[in-house]
Write a protein that holds these residues in place. Structure first.
Motif, PDB file in Angstrom:
ATOM      1  N   GLY A  81      -9.305  32.901   9.637  1.00 17.37           N
ATOM      2  CA  GLY A  81     -10.257  31.881   9.235  1.00 17.37           C
ATOM      3  C   GLY A  81      -9.901  30.522   9.809  1.00 17.37           C
ATOM      4  O   GLY A  81     -10.773  29.784  10.288  1.00 17.37           O
ATOM      5  N   GLY A  82      -8.608  30.176   9.778  1.00 16.57           N
ATOM      6  CA  GLY A  82      -8.174  28.925  10.399  1.00 16.57           C
ATOM      7  C   GLY A  82      -8.387  28.918  11.899  1.00 16.57           C
ATOM      8  O   GLY A  82      -8.781  27.895  12.488  1.00 16.57           O
ATOM      9  N   LEU A  83      -8.142  30.070  12.544  1.00 13.05           N
ATOM     10  CA  LEU A  83      -8.399  30.165  13.983  1.00 13.05           C
ATOM     11  C   LEU A  83      -9.887  29.973  14.280  1.00 13.05           C
ATOM     12  O   LEU A  83     -10.255  29.283  15.247  1.00 13.05           O
ATOM     13  N   GLY A  84     -10.750  30.566  13.460  1.00  8.85           N
ATOM     14  CA  GLY A  84     -12.174  30.379  13.642  1.00  8.85           C
ATOM     15  C   GLY A  84     -12.585  28.927  13.489  1.00  8.85           C
ATOM     16  O   GLY A  84     -13.446  28.428  14.228  1.00  8.85           O
ATOM     17  N   TYR A  85     -11.951  28.228  12.547  1.00 10.04           N
ATOM     18  CA  TYR A  85     -12.234  26.792  12.363  1.00 10.04           C
ATOM     19  C   TYR A  85     -11.883  26.016  13.631  1.00 10.04           C
ATOM     20  O   TYR A  85     -12.659  25.167  14.099  1.00 10.04           O
ATOM     21  N   LEU A  86     -10.710  26.300  14.209  1.00  9.84           N
ATOM     22  CA  LEU A  86     -10.296  25.594  15.422  1.00  9.84           C
ATOM     23  C   LEU A  86     -11.207  25.920  16.604  1.00  9.84           C
ATOM     24  O   LEU A  86     -11.522  25.043  17.418  1.00  9.84           O
ATOM     25  N   ILE A  87     -11.636  27.181  16.717  1.00  9.08           N
ATOM     26  CA  ILE A  87     -12.531  27.564  17.814  1.00  9.08           C
ATOM     27  C   ILE A  87     -13.860  26.844  17.702  1.00  9.08           C
ATOM     28  O   ILE A  87     -14.408  26.336  18.687  1.00  9.08           O
ATOM     29  N   GLU A  88     -14.384  26.756  16.483  1.00  7.66           N
ATOM     30  CA  GLU A  88     -15.661  26.067  16.314  1.00  7.66           C
ATOM     31  C   GLU A  88     -15.530  24.578  16.626  1.00  7.66           C
ATOM     32  O   GLU A  88     -16.371  24.013  17.319  1.00  7.66           O
ATOM     33  N   ARG A  89     -14.481  23.957  16.130  1.00  6.34           N
ATOM     34  CA  ARG A  89     -14.308  22.514  16.346  1.00  6.34           C
ATOM     35  C   ARG A  89     -13.975  22.202  17.793  1.00  6.34           C
ATOM     36  O   ARG A  89     -14.408  21.171  18.319  1.00  6.34           O
ATOM     37  N   GLY A  90     -13.205  23.064  18.441  1.00  2.85           N
ATOM     38  CA  GLY A  90     -12.767  22.737  19.788  1.00  2.85           C
ATOM     39  C   GLY A  90     -13.706  23.177  20.891  1.00  2.85           C
ATOM     40  O   GLY A  90     -13.753  22.544  21.954  1.00  2.85           O
ATOM     41  N   ILE A  91     -14.490  24.246  20.658  1.00  2.53           N
ATOM     42  CA  ILE A  91     -15.287  24.820  21.747  1.00  2.53           C
ATOM     43  C   ILE A  91     -16.769  24.907  21.398  1.00  2.53           C
ATOM     44  O   ILE A  91     -17.617  24.320  22.076  1.00  2.53           O
ATOM     45  N   LEU A  92     -17.079  25.616  20.327  1.00  2.00           N
ATOM     46  CA  LEU A  92     -18.476  25.968  20.080  1.00  2.00           C
ATOM     47  C   LEU A  92     -19.343  24.768  19.746  1.00  2.00           C
ATOM     48  O   LEU A  92     -20.530  24.750  20.076  1.00  2.00           O
ATOM     49  N   ARG A  93     -18.785  23.753  19.088  1.00  2.03           N
ATOM     50  CA  ARG A  93     -19.620  22.613  18.722  1.00  2.03           C
ATOM     51  C   ARG A  93     -20.114  21.848  19.942  1.00  2.03           C
ATOM     52  O   ARG A  93     -21.062  21.069  19.852  1.00  2.03           O
ATOM     53  N   ARG A  94     -19.480  22.063  21.088  1.00  6.39           N
ATOM     54  CA  ARG A  94     -19.897  21.379  22.308  1.00  6.39           C
ATOM     55  C   ARG A  94     -21.039  22.093  23.027  1.00  6.39           C
ATOM     56  O   ARG A  94     -21.573  21.566  24.006  1.00  6.39           O
ATOM     57  N   ILE A  95     -21.402  23.296  22.566  1.00  5.62           N
ATOM     58  CA  ILE A  95     -22.438  24.048  23.282  1.00  5.62           C
ATOM     59  C   ILE A  95     -23.599  24.427  22.379  1.00  5.62           C
ATOM     60  O   ILE A  95     -24.375  25.316  22.717  1.00  5.62           O
ATOM     61  N   TYR A  96     -23.745  23.763  21.217  1.00  5.50           N
ATOM     62  CA  TYR A  96     -24.851  24.106  20.333  1.00  5.50           C
ATOM     63  C   TYR A  96     -26.202  23.791  20.968  1.00  5.50           C
ATOM     64  O   TYR A  96     -27.204  24.436  20.662  1.00  5.50           O
ATOM     65  N   ALA A  97     -26.248  22.783  21.843  1.00  4.26           N
ATOM     66  CA  ALA A  97     -27.506  22.426  22.494  1.00  4.26           C
ATOM     67  C   ALA A  97     -27.736  23.209  23.780  1.00  4.26           C
ATOM     68  O   ALA A  97     -28.798  23.081  24.387  1.00  4.26           O
ATOM     69  N   ALA A  98     -26.761  24.004  24.194  1.00  7.90           N
ATOM     70  CA  ALA A  98     -26.913  24.814  25.399  1.00  7.90           C
ATOM     71  C   ALA A  98     -27.836  25.996  25.123  1.00  7.90           C
ATOM     72  O   ALA A  98     -28.041  26.381  23.973  1.00  7.90           O
ATOM     73  N   PRO A  99     -28.425  26.589  26.163  1.00 11.85           N
ATOM     74  CA  PRO A  99     -29.239  27.797  25.955  1.00 11.85           C
ATOM     75  C   PRO A  99     -28.424  28.884  25.264  1.00 11.85           C
ATOM     76  O   PRO A  99     -27.211  28.995  25.447  1.00 11.85           O
ATOM     77  N   GLU A 100     -29.110  29.689  24.463  1.00 16.00           N
ATOM     78  CA  GLU A 100     -28.399  30.689  23.658  1.00 16.00           C
ATOM     79  C   GLU A 100     -27.639  31.690  24.518  1.00 16.00           C
ATOM     80  O   GLU A 100     -26.602  32.217  24.088  1.00 16.00           O
TER      81      GLU A 100
END
Length: 630
Positions: A81-100
């Protein structure tokens, strides 16, 4: 009846595990709209961490052996769960506006990175976990034994469902989750802390997947192939239940778990004089259920139509005419390829690699045409590649047709297969369309995999070689180059035709298109079938280039590779398949030979591409990866 009851209880235990994993995936998609391929990696990590930590705790604290098992389960969930938190904060939040689809590519890159990280940390050997203390026995049901631990798993599913329902229904956090799943932009305007909400949802989803994996310690060993093996089942459950619906995921997991148990119990049945081995359906029964549900209810059992995003991406335009510089580069590339073929020996590895690259370019171009012009996303395009390969092989081996006749007829067989699926697929869009294509591909794979008498079953077919002048490897390579040039020329002409313009209009403004009295279904149907035809041609040539084929040509991993090639090159350019297939094939060949952890290196490269060049290699417009894009 006793055996039926035991099988149904086994189905309930499997359904509980399926739900525990799929609930996290459904929760993540409901809020972020990200199709998270890395969810299976969290399951795998949870099982690895639980096995390792249980062994360590049992060794260092032997007096607390009874608590070691449950402490290991809890620790694995918290860590992942902590790893998932870091992945979302470090990587995924930067591509939410990118094409799916670029988000999908990023999650697939995480799969490669996490798999090689697990290989480096835990090794290549399977890990076995301990049995649960106090739950190692069994109970007798009509003189048959059933494990007590499986009874505990059956109880966990409804318990997790009740806890999630109460959390989402009555807590302030759950209210924000429901609001974000309905309208994320309006939720932000109301003052909800979007970054914190998204990170917490992703962390909870990852923790649920890890718990599902950790609870399998007494039932299966931890191994590296678990990630893609279980994520397919999780996607099926989420899509059948309805994307974002946790009760739907519970209902779908029950339906799939019980159906598989019944198939395993039924054995062989006779219907209208034909024998059906129902246990063989356990390989594909979930995909049959998914296809049936999506045909009848396009949004799943308890789902609803996905709301359109407020952020509208720039519509794709028709490819521009090639400049003189581009024509010169293209001509030089063709000449260099021809020279490389001519100066290679018939047994040189270089000519084999050149043929592979050309065939992968042709295959990627077929999917690129369907996705870029018609907006039809496919997770099962390998079905038509494999269908073309098997059609050519069977025509050559069984009917003794020659090389040219087999190659010319095989694409039409692949196109005929696509005709059977196209009408159902084009009724859907987005993730539901992609998952329906995956279901049909898995059904075809299951037929090939189990058809031992005709298609060779899991062993495949061997001895598929061209004859006559085409038996010379260089002549065969020049023939593939000729067909590739013709294919690219035809595809470019189609991209600049009125047909492609109508396809883009139907994709970008469907209501306006229909208001003008035009029907998009025939246009999309023909785009779907024509893409399958070209994929079948690539498959037929691939069969003769290798001399043998196997069912993995139709597997999920092959479809993912094709999709990655298209996204790597970019959808906005007709030359995207060329760059994508060339880059991925060369990288895989080079990294696999020179690096022990080549998948992780490839994943890092793909992740860097998503962050730096979200339009693919053909875009050449880098962005700042350290700025979060809304």
């Amino acid at each position: 009846m006793e055996s039926l009851l035991i099988q149904l209880l086994n189905g309930l235990a499997s359904a509980s595990t399926l739900f525990l994993m799929a609930s996290g995936l459904s929760l993540i998609f409901g809020v972020s709209r990200i199709v998270n391929f890395a969810h299976g990696s969290f399951y795998m990590l949870g099982l690895y961490l639980a096995c390792t930590s249980a062994a360590w705790l049992g060794t260092n604290f032997p007096s607390q052996d009874g608590l070691a098992f449950w402490a290991a389960v809890l620790l694995s969930g918290l860590f992942v769960g902590g790893l998932g938190y870091l992945i979302e904060r470090g990587i995924l939040r930067r591509i939410y506006a990118a094409p799916e689809l670029m988000q999908l590519l990023a999650s697939f890159a995480l799969v490669l990175i996490i798999r090689d990280a697990a290989l480096a940390i835990f090794g290549a050997e399977d890990l076995l976990g301990p049995r649960a203390p106090g739950l190692t026995g069994y109970i007798s049901i009509f003189d048959r034994r059933f494990p007590v631990y499986d009874l505990m798993l059956i109880a966990i599913g409804p318990l997790v469902l009740a806890l999630l329902w109460a959390l989402i229904r009555y807590s302030h956090w759950g209210l924000c989750v429901r609001a974000a799943s309905e309208d994320r932009d309006m939720c932000a305007l109301l003052g909800v802390n979007q970054p914190a909400l998204m990170a917490s949802v992703f962390a909870l989803g990852a923790a649920l997947a890890a718990l599902a994996g950790a609870l399998q310690m007494p039932r299966e060993p931890a191994h590296l192939a678990l990630d893609l093996q279980v994520v397919g089942d999780a996607f099926v459950v989420v899509v059948v239940g309805g994307l974002g619906s946790i009760p739907g995921a519970f209902l779908a997991s029950l339906c799939i778990g019980m159906t598989k148990a019944l198939c395993a119990w039924a054995g062989t049945v006779t219907w209208f004089g034909i024998e059906f081995a129902l246990p063989k359906l356990t390989l594909v029964v979930e995909f049959l259920i998914m296809a049936l549900v999506l045909i009848i209810r396009p949004w799943g059992l308890m789902g609803k139509a996905l709301s359109l995003p407020r952020l509208v991406h720039r519509p794709e335009t028709a490819p521009r005419p090639l400049s003189r510089l581009q024509l010169s580069i293209l001509f030089v590339g063709i000449v260099l390829t021809g020279l490389a073929i001519g100066f290679s020996g018939p047994r040189d590895y270089g000519i084999v690699l050149v043929i592979d690259i050309m065939l992968m370019i042709m295959l990627a171009a077929s999917l690129h045409w369907m996705m870029s012009a018609a907006g039809l996303h496919s997770f099962g395009h390998a079905a038509y590649f494999g269908a073309g390969a098997y059609a050519a092989a069977l025509l050559s081996l069984k009917l003794k047709w020659g090389f040219l006749a087999s190659v010319l007829l095989a694409p039409w067989i692949a196109a005929t297969l696509a005709m059977l699926f196209a009408s159902a697929c084009i009724r859907l869009s987005g993730v539901y369309l992609a998952m329906l294509t995956l279901a049909f591909a898995q059904i075809v794979w299951s037929v090939i995999f189990q058809w031992d008498d005709f298609a060779g079953g899991s062993n495949g077919l061997v001895g598929i070689w061209p004859e006559g002048i085409f038996a010379e490897r260089r002549v065969f390579a020049y023939f593939v180059l000729f067909l590739l040039i013709i294919s690219f020329y035809i595809i470019r002409c189609m991209h600049r035709s009125y047909w492609a313009l109508a396809l883009r209009a139907a994709r970008d403004a469907p209501l306006r298109f229909q208001a003008q009295g035009l029907a998009k279904e025939p246009l999309q149907w023909f785009a779907f079938v024509s893409a399958a035809w070209l994929a079948g041609l690539a498959g037929a040539l691939f069969a003769f280039s290798k001399g043998s084929i196997a069912p993995d040509l139709l597997s999920i991993s092959r479809s993912v590779d094709i999709l990655v090639m298209v996204l790597l090159g970019g959808l906005q350019s007709v030359w995207g398949p060329l760059w994508g297939a060339l880059s991925l094939t060369v990288l895989q060949d080079w990294l696999a030979r020179d690096w022990d952890y080549w998948r992780g290196v490839l994943g890092l490269m793909l992740l860097g591409l998503v962050l730096l060049w979200p339009g693919g290699l053909s875009a050449f417009r880098p962005v700042n990866p350290f700025v979060a894009r809304r």
